[in-house]
Design a protein around this motif. Sequence first.
Motif, mmCIF file in Angstrom:
data_model
loop_
_atom_site.group_PDB
_atom_site.id
_atom_site.type_symbol
_atom_site.label_atom_id
_atom_site.label_comp_id
_atom_site.label_asym_id
_atom_site.label_seq_id
_atom_site.Cartn_x
_atom_site.Cartn_y
_atom_site.Cartn_z
ATOM 1 N N HIS A 260 6.081 5.451 2.950
ATOM 2 C CA HIS A 260 5.497 5.292 1.498
ATOM 3 C C HIS A 260 4.813 4.312 0.853
ATOM 4 O O HIS A 260 3.631 4.564 -0.214
ATOM 5 C CB HIS A 260 6.997 5.229 0.675
ATOM 6 C CG HIS A 260 7.604 6.700 0.871
ATOM 7 N ND1 HIS A 260 7.338 7.444 0.347
ATOM 8 C CD2 HIS A 260 9.269 7.207 1.419
ATOM 9 C CE1 HIS A 260 7.966 8.764 0.334
ATOM 10 N NE2 HIS A 260 8.755 8.284 1.362
ATOM 11 N N ALA A 263 0.720 5.560 2.384
ATOM 12 C CA ALA A 263 0.481 6.395 1.416
ATOM 13 C C ALA A 263 0.086 5.983 0.160
ATOM 14 O O ALA A 263 -0.780 5.870 -0.261
ATOM 15 C CB ALA A 263 1.427 7.349 1.695
ATOM 16 N N SER A 277 -6.739 13.255 8.730
ATOM 17 C CA SER A 277 -6.829 13.619 7.258
ATOM 18 C C SER A 277 -5.855 14.481 7.159
ATOM 19 O O SER A 277 -4.296 15.140 8.196
ATOM 20 C CB SER A 277 -8.134 14.871 7.227
ATOM 21 O OG SER A 277 -7.598 15.958 8.970
ATOM 22 N N GLY A 278 -4.939 15.021 5.452
ATOM 23 C CA GLY A 278 -3.622 15.669 5.505
ATOM 24 C C GLY A 278 -2.776 14.627 4.531
ATOM 25 O O GLY A 278 -3.762 14.274 3.943
ATOM 26 N N ASP A 279 -1.730 14.908 3.826
ATOM 27 C CA ASP A 279 -0.839 14.530 2.825
ATOM 28 C C ASP A 279 -0.750 12.872 3.593
ATOM 29 O O ASP A 279 -0.472 13.170 5.444
ATOM 30 C CB ASP A 279 0.510 15.665 2.705
ATOM 31 C CG ASP A 279 1.609 14.367 1.950
ATOM 32 O OD1 ASP A 279 1.128 14.180 1.089
ATOM 33 O OD2 ASP A 279 2.213 14.039 2.579
ATOM 34 N N ALA A 280 -0.909 12.523 2.608
ATOM 35 C CA ALA A 280 -1.097 10.827 3.072
ATOM 36 C C ALA A 280 0.170 10.051 3.226
ATOM 37 O O ALA A 280 0.106 9.848 4.626
ATOM 38 C CB ALA A 280 -1.112 9.730 1.443
ATOM 39 N N TYR A 281 1.217 10.915 3.372
ATOM 40 C CA TYR A 281 2.414 10.435 3.709
ATOM 41 C C TYR A 281 3.141 10.843 4.567
ATOM 42 O O TYR A 281 3.479 10.183 6.395
ATOM 43 C CB TYR A 281 3.685 11.126 2.781
ATOM 44 C CG TYR A 281 5.164 10.520 3.032
ATOM 45 C CD1 TYR A 281 5.546 9.536 3.586
ATOM 46 C CD2 TYR A 281 6.050 11.571 3.623
ATOM 47 C CE1 TYR A 281 7.189 9.233 3.524
ATOM 48 C CE2 TYR A 281 7.048 11.218 4.296
ATOM 49 C CZ TYR A 281 7.896 9.881 4.682
ATOM 50 O OH TYR A 281 9.236 9.893 5.094
ATOM 51 N N THR A 282 2.730 12.263 5.234
ATOM 52 C CA THR A 282 3.125 13.370 6.491
ATOM 53 C C THR A 282 2.209 12.581 7.292
ATOM 54 O O THR A 282 2.896 12.196 8.415
ATOM 55 C CB THR A 282 2.624 14.469 6.046
ATOM 56 O OG1 THR A 282 3.316 14.931 5.406
ATOM 57 C CG2 THR A 282 3.107 15.279 7.547
#
Length: 353
Positions: A260, A263, A277-282
């Motif tokens: 968290h 991100a 690349s992708g969702d920052a948290y994931t």
Amino acid sequence: MIFYMFLFRKSLILISLPLLNFICIIILFIESSNFLTWDFEYFVISVLHMEGAIAQRVQYPTWVDCRKFEGKPLGSLRYSQRVKEEKRFRGLVALAHLQPDRRYDQRRSVSSEVSCSDNNSSVLLEAGRVHPFDKDLILKRKAEEVIPYLNGRSMYLVGMMGSGKTTVGKLMSKVLGYSFFDCDTLIEQAMNGASVAEIFEHHGESFFRGKETDALKKLSSMYHVVVSTGGGAVIRPINWKYMNKGVSIWLDVPLEALAHRIAAVGTDSRPLLHDESGDAYTVAFKRLSTIWDERGEAYTNANARVSLENIAVKLGYKDVSDLTPTEIAIEAFEQVQSFLEKEETVEIPDGDL
């Protein structure tokens, strides 16, 4: 706030409880010296309970000049050396305050509690009876307790990226009176200002780790310093050789909380996370999990472990994100002191016990 209303010479005088107490003390003192006698035969007192908000809006004089009241007195007030004692009385009463400084009372109360026991910092924090100013006092007190055990030894903070090593390290160095060094910053300076991400990109991770070891080697010869190490400093055994010349502290933060944090600020300064690349948290959580599998066991080599989950439970917080750097630093000092006390006990020969 409780106020007392006095009916004196056909006029009402409104006086707060602290001021009344002060006046009574002065009266008793003067009376014991045979300077003043009071006749309370016609002295009428009624107690008014007022809301604090109203009391703050209205300002009352802290003393009353009795010479301004005219009319037939309801009682008798006899003075010895009247003028001289009247001036003294008015002068002393003028020093009293209608509203005492509650913040001062709280600080004085907590300060006395802190000095009573070495373990009071945890007790006070757990009880929820302190505010930020008091926690600063506790932090300072804990630093003073640890200094004799450290005997000038340096401290090295280790932990995953984003665990707060730099923030907590600066705070600890300040209250200890130590110098603070960030390994990443030292490496960047040695590379003419190139960022860690740029060093990784142009020279590779292995080159960076070599520079990190060089920095730790230099720092290990110094005393009275707090060092924030890079997240991967623990993977090289030679680095532990240098850090063991001081005291190593592991900031143990849950991976979810780290993901968290990272991100929220972005991964541009995190070369090991920046390429995905992708969702920052994931992305952050997935990569941190992999890094943890590689380094997790190495962090356990630290002399002291500061678990943010344990602190949160102790203080009654629902999430580790609610913890302040000061609270984490307090726990760090307690863990360091615990380690040093055990170390000192082990080093004492049996014949000296």
